[in-house]
Design an enzyme around this catalytic site. Structure first.
Site, PDB file in Angstrom:
ATOM      1  N   ASP A 406      56.624  32.885 -41.806  1.00 48.64           N
ATOM      2  CA  ASP A 406      57.944  33.506 -41.661  1.00 48.64           C
ATOM      3  C   ASP A 406      58.855  32.533 -40.910  1.00 48.64           C
ATOM      4  O   ASP A 406      58.393  31.507 -40.401  1.00 48.64           O
ATOM      5  CB  ASP A 406      57.742  34.806 -40.864  1.00 48.64           C
ATOM      6  CG  ASP A 406      58.996  35.646 -40.760  1.00 48.64           C
ATOM      7  OD1 ASP A 406      59.916  35.471 -41.576  1.00 48.64           O
ATOM      8  OD2 ASP A 406      59.050  36.501 -39.840  1.00 48.64           O
ATOM      9  N   GLU A 409      63.009  28.850 -42.314  1.00 46.39           N
ATOM     10  CA  GLU A 409      64.237  28.294 -42.952  1.00 46.39           C
ATOM     11  C   GLU A 409      64.643  26.952 -42.338  1.00 46.39           C
ATOM     12  O   GLU A 409      65.213  26.148 -43.081  1.00 46.39           O
ATOM     13  CB  GLU A 409      65.378  29.302 -42.825  1.00 46.39           C
ATOM     14  CG  GLU A 409      65.196  30.531 -43.689  1.00 46.39           C
ATOM     15  CD  GLU A 409      64.045  31.435 -43.229  1.00 46.39           C
ATOM     16  OE1 GLU A 409      63.788  31.463 -42.017  1.00 46.39           O
ATOM     17  OE2 GLU A 409      63.413  32.068 -44.079  1.00 46.39           O
ATOM     18  N   ASP A 484      64.307  40.149 -45.498  1.00 46.32           N
ATOM     19  CA  ASP A 484      64.673  41.421 -44.863  1.00 46.32           C
ATOM     20  C   ASP A 484      65.694  42.224 -45.650  1.00 46.32           C
ATOM     21  O   ASP A 484      66.887  42.240 -45.330  1.00 46.32           O
ATOM     22  CB  ASP A 484      65.184  41.150 -43.447  1.00 46.32           C
ATOM     23  CG  ASP A 484      64.122  40.484 -42.590  1.00 46.32           C
ATOM     24  OD1 ASP A 484      62.931  40.544 -42.957  1.00 46.32           O
ATOM     25  OD2 ASP A 484      64.487  39.895 -41.551  1.00 46.32           O
TER      26      ASP A 484
HETATM   27  O1  MIG Z   1      63.065  38.019 -36.604  1.00 39.93           O
HETATM   28  O2  MIG Z   1      57.903  38.927 -37.671  1.00 39.93           O
HETATM   29  O3  MIG Z   1      61.365  38.669 -42.555  1.00 39.93           O
HETATM   30  O4  MIG Z   1      59.123  40.317 -42.537  1.00 39.93           O
HETATM   31  O5  MIG Z   1      58.354  41.444 -40.086  1.00 39.93           O
HETATM   32  C1  MIG Z   1      62.302  38.825 -37.428  1.00 39.93           C
HETATM   33  C2  MIG Z   1      58.844  39.945 -37.653  1.00 39.93           C
HETATM   34  C3  MIG Z   1      61.048  38.098 -37.786  1.00 39.93           C
HETATM   35  C4  MIG Z   1      61.302  38.532 -40.166  1.00 39.93           C
HETATM   36  C5  MIG Z   1      60.532  38.774 -41.428  1.00 39.93           C
HETATM   37  C6  MIG Z   1      59.862  40.104 -41.357  1.00 39.93           C
HETATM   38  C7  MIG Z   1      58.947  40.168 -40.152  1.00 39.93           C
HETATM   39  C8  MIG Z   1      59.747  39.892 -38.882  1.00 39.93           C
HETATM   40  N1  MIG Z   1      60.418  38.601 -39.009  1.00 39.93           N
END
Ligand code: MIG
Length: 799
Positions: A406, A409, A484
């Protein structure tokens, strides 16, 4: 301060006339009098690469997108010239390169129609701030041209009339038309006059695409740096264009079959007792599920590769107990490494100098979940190697089966741009550069390193990785989700479009957060979303913890029953989905087909957004609105069976389809042979003792496939797989199925149970491999029969 001196000419610059041409096997070199170079490579009869330099020389040729195993070679290549132009002819296309200004026109070699033509063509603007050029390309938009692709854009399926930017961006609760979001996939297809081509602009800087928005008859693309470097693919079938692009940028290995099961996720399930309650409930309620996810709270203070002692005191035992119950554990791993001298991963990264640095030397420091962090430079091979090695304990020792990348980016909190500043340095595999060039591929390189770690420590089992950010080619290493989204009806529609768009952009193994990540769906929305989600290659419910529960039982019993029913359909269809994945893996065929990709000749399909084909033969159309008893949808040309009623519909028209909450519009192509498993609570729960083949009779012919192997491991790469091609042929008193088999895998079951739908005659005789069999011996009843899996020819006749 430098003002506007001769250092920088404000405005567009253009190539002048060609003064030199040289051929080097399949690479053609053109030079203009103002020192612009065009390097045109003929990769295949239908694939050309165009590379331009404005300074008379090229930098090292390097790309993360291209698959080293991409096919190359053509049947025909001829080059000639006349007064105006050079003419490159292959078996599929003709390319004109104009001598006066280096402009390009590409024509179909068969009928000489124009497929893609430069408007201004290549031009550029010098950028003093960026250093280098803003490289630009403009093409004439042909009459009635439509555009598709570009990865994850939450936009209408047809991109015409819109402008887009590719810059990987963390986009919490994005909406329809938000741009850019998480991925950068600079590939699109154009379609006009029944013919399709594609363009892949392989440039990892911030890129832009304008599809007739700025000017009605012009499509253009440009980048804030780097080279004008694009690939042109010719169809004329759009599916072939997508196949060629996917061949160039690669496909994944086969996933373990369990990865095609249903996954349950939340931010976050903790402590261990909660995880166990959830998994137990799945088994108690008999809702199939193969994977359970641990989000960031499983870690100790959000430190990657650690476990919270309080919530998960004995991870190895827990993971084993979950595995004994059929659950594979998937854990999240983010790129930010907490600045903490007591934390070994941080210390090691620091000692070995593996973290990204700012231009003048300080580390790139940014705030993410753990607080202040440094970030590995995944664009360095030795850093990827180190990162892969960090998975040893998680995978080999603790037994985790999948990893979820995650925030790659990369996302940084509380700073302008929500990412690294542009001056951050990257190695870019020996091509040092700034973040402007590396940003869009950072997430990809992280997922790549993660994939190699999992592959190493899970061997001989197959790895499973999921990533949020991606660039073209990322599909070689990992699956993905759309980030999200929000629990709204509009987002259900967006998820449908994104999955189709990603498949068309070479990235099939994708799915949305079912039910929506932000906010909470009601039961109806959740049920409708599950109905769509079970037909996506990746199928996972995920939601943010702030918005209540989102498990299949979180609503009421009616909803639980509907969710179970559709997840069961997915588990029955696993052999079909797996075969579809195989076709993607081996033949580069997208797993989902937008109607335009399925039948581009039918102009009715060019703007259809909701209907799609899952695999080759199942037509799906989700219900996108509350309180629906059904909907209108377009049925593509041909004959289709309503999955529920087995009624035959003749396509090529829009029609109303009934679909109460426990149903949805679902059709099977006439002539199809759909393989099915019995319902299992998880992959491998049952030994498959018989495979069901649902045959949908047709007066005519249709081909189907069935791919099988051990469902995990790598034996399939050594020939231990089974690929069966079914040829169906039917007329009003006879029906024949022929099977051609390839590969050496022997399935555990011995027989097929064949159910024939829509058979128009009463069966009097059956022949298996040219010998009459007694109807009783094959248990013939209600157009069902049981035959050996070894048959090669089955014939049913009316007399
Ligand atoms: O700032 O890890 O898209 O799937 O549950 C949020 C917590 C960070 C974003 C991800 C989401 C995940 C969440 N993450």
């Amino acid at each position: 301060m430098i003002l506007n001196t001769e250092l920088e000419y404000k405005g567009d610059l253009f190539p002048s006339s060609i003064i030199n041409y040289k051929k080097d096997v399949d690479v053609l070199h053109f030079t203009t009098s103002n020192n612009v170079k065009l390097q045109l490579t003929v990769l295949r009869d239908s694939v050309l690469r165009f590379r331009y330099s404005t300074v008379g020389k090229f930098n090292k040729d390097f790309s993360y997108a291209i698959d080293q195993n991409a096919s190359r070679g053509y049947n025909h290549l001829e080059i000639s010239d006349d007064a105006e132009k050079y003419i490159v002819t292959t078996a599929k296309l003709i390319c004109h390169i104009y001598k006066v200004d280096l402009r390009i026109s590409i024509l179909d070699a068969k009928d000489q129609t124009v497929i893609c033509q430069d408007e201004l063509g290549f031009h550029w603007e010098e950028s003093y701030e960026l250093g280098g050029d803003i490289v630009k390309m403009s093409k004439v938009a042909q009459n009635g041209e439509s555009y598709y692709g570009l990865g994850d854009k939450p936009e209408h399926i047809n991109l015409k009339g819109r402008r887009f930017e590719n810059w990987a961006t963390d986009s919490y609760a994005y909406g329809k038309n938000t741009d850019p979001i998480y991925k950068a996939i600079p590939f699109y297809t154009g379609l006009h006059n029944g013919k399709s081509y594609g363009i892949f602009f392989d440039n990892s800087f911030r890129t832009y695409f304008d599809f007739c928005q700025e000017r009605r008859n012009v499509t253009s693309f440009w980048a804030a740096g780097g080279e004008m470097n694009y690939y042109f693919f010719y169809g004329p079938k759009m599916e072939d264009v997508v196949v060629s692009y996917t061949d160039l940028t690669g496909t994944p290995e086969l996933p373990p079959l369990w990865a095609l099961g249903y996954h349950q996720c939340k931010w976050s399930y903790y402590p261990e007792s909660t995880v166990k309650e959830i998994t137990k409930k799945f088994r108690d309620l008999k809702i199939p599920c193969d994977a359970i996810y641990l989000d960031i709270d499983y870690m100790e203070g959000f430190r990657c590769f650690t476990w919270s002692k309080e919530y998960f005191p004995e991870p190895k035992r827990m993971v084993k107990e979950l595995a004994d119950d059929g659950f594979k554990t998937v854990v999240i791993i983010d790129p930010g490494i907490k600045i903490d001298m007591e934390y070994d991963v941080f210390r090691e990264g620091l000692e070995k100098d593996y973290f990204c640095k700012r231009a003048d030397g300080p580390y790139m420091k940014g705030k993410v979940w753990p607080g202040e962090c440094y970030f590995p430079d995944f664009t360095r091979p030795e850093v990827r190697e180190w990162w892969a090695g960090l998975f040893k304990e998680l995978i080999e020792d603790i037994g985790v089966k999948g990893v979820w990348n995650d925030m790659n980016e990369p996302a940084v909190m509380d700073v302008p741009g929500k990412s690294f500043p542009p001056d951050v340095r990257h190695d870019y595999d020996g091509n040092p550069c700034s973040h402007q060039k590396a940003h869009n591929i950072y997430g990809m390189q992280m997922a790549r390193a993660t994939y190699h770690g999992l592959k190493r420590f899970n061997y001989p089992k197959r790895p499973f990785v999921i990533t949020r950010s991606a660039y073209s080619g990322t599909q070689r290493y990992t699956s993905t989700w759309m980030g999200d989204n929000v629990a709204t009806w509009e987002h259900l529609q967006i998820a449908n479009i994104q999955a189709q768009r990603l498949a068309l952009s070479g990235f099939s193994f994708a799915g949305s957060d079912i039910g929506g990540f932000a906010e909470q769906p009601n039961g109806e929305l959740y049920a409708r979303w599950i109905q769509l989600g079970v037909f996506h290659p990746f199928c996972r419910t995920h939601s943010s913890g702030d918005h209540g529960d989102q498990e299949p039982w979180a609503f009421d019993d009616e909803i639980t029953d509907i969710v179970r029913k559709f997840i069961e359909i997915r588990y029955e269809l696993l052999p079909y989905l797996y075969t579809t994945f195989y076709q993607y893996h081996s033949d580069n065929v997208p797993m989902l087909k937008s109607l335009v990709l399925f039948d581009q000749e039918d102009t009715q399909t060019h703007y259809r957004t909701d209907e799609f084909i899952c695999g080759n033969q199942i037509l799906v159309c989700p219900i996108n609105e509350p309180n629906s008893k059904g909907r209108r949808m377009y049925i593509p040309k041909g004959e289709w069976y309503n999955y529920w009623t087995k009624e035959v519909v003749i396509g090529g028209k829009e029609t109303w389809v009934d679909a109460d909450l426990d149903s949805m519009p679902l059709f099977v192509k006439a002539g199809a042979i759909i393989p099915k498993f019995p319902v299992q609570q998880y992959v491998g729960e049952k030994e498959i003792t018989q495979l069901t083949l649902d045959v949908y009779y047709k007066d005519g012919k249709e081909d189907s496939e069935l791919y099988e192997d051990a469902n995990d491991g790598y034996d399939y790469t050594k020939g231990r797989y089974s690929l069966k091609k079914f040829n169906f042929a039917g007329n009003d008193d006879k029906m024949i199925i022929r099977i051609h088999k390839r590969g050496q895998f022997n399935t555990a079951y011995d027989t097929f149970k064949i159910n024939i739908h829509g058979l128009p005659f009463k069966v009097k005789s059956i022949k298996v491999d040219n010998e009459y069999v007694d109807l009783k011996d094959v248990k013939f009843k209600n157009n069902s029969l049981v035959v050996t899996k070894l048959f090669t020819n089955l014939q049913l006749k009316a007399d």
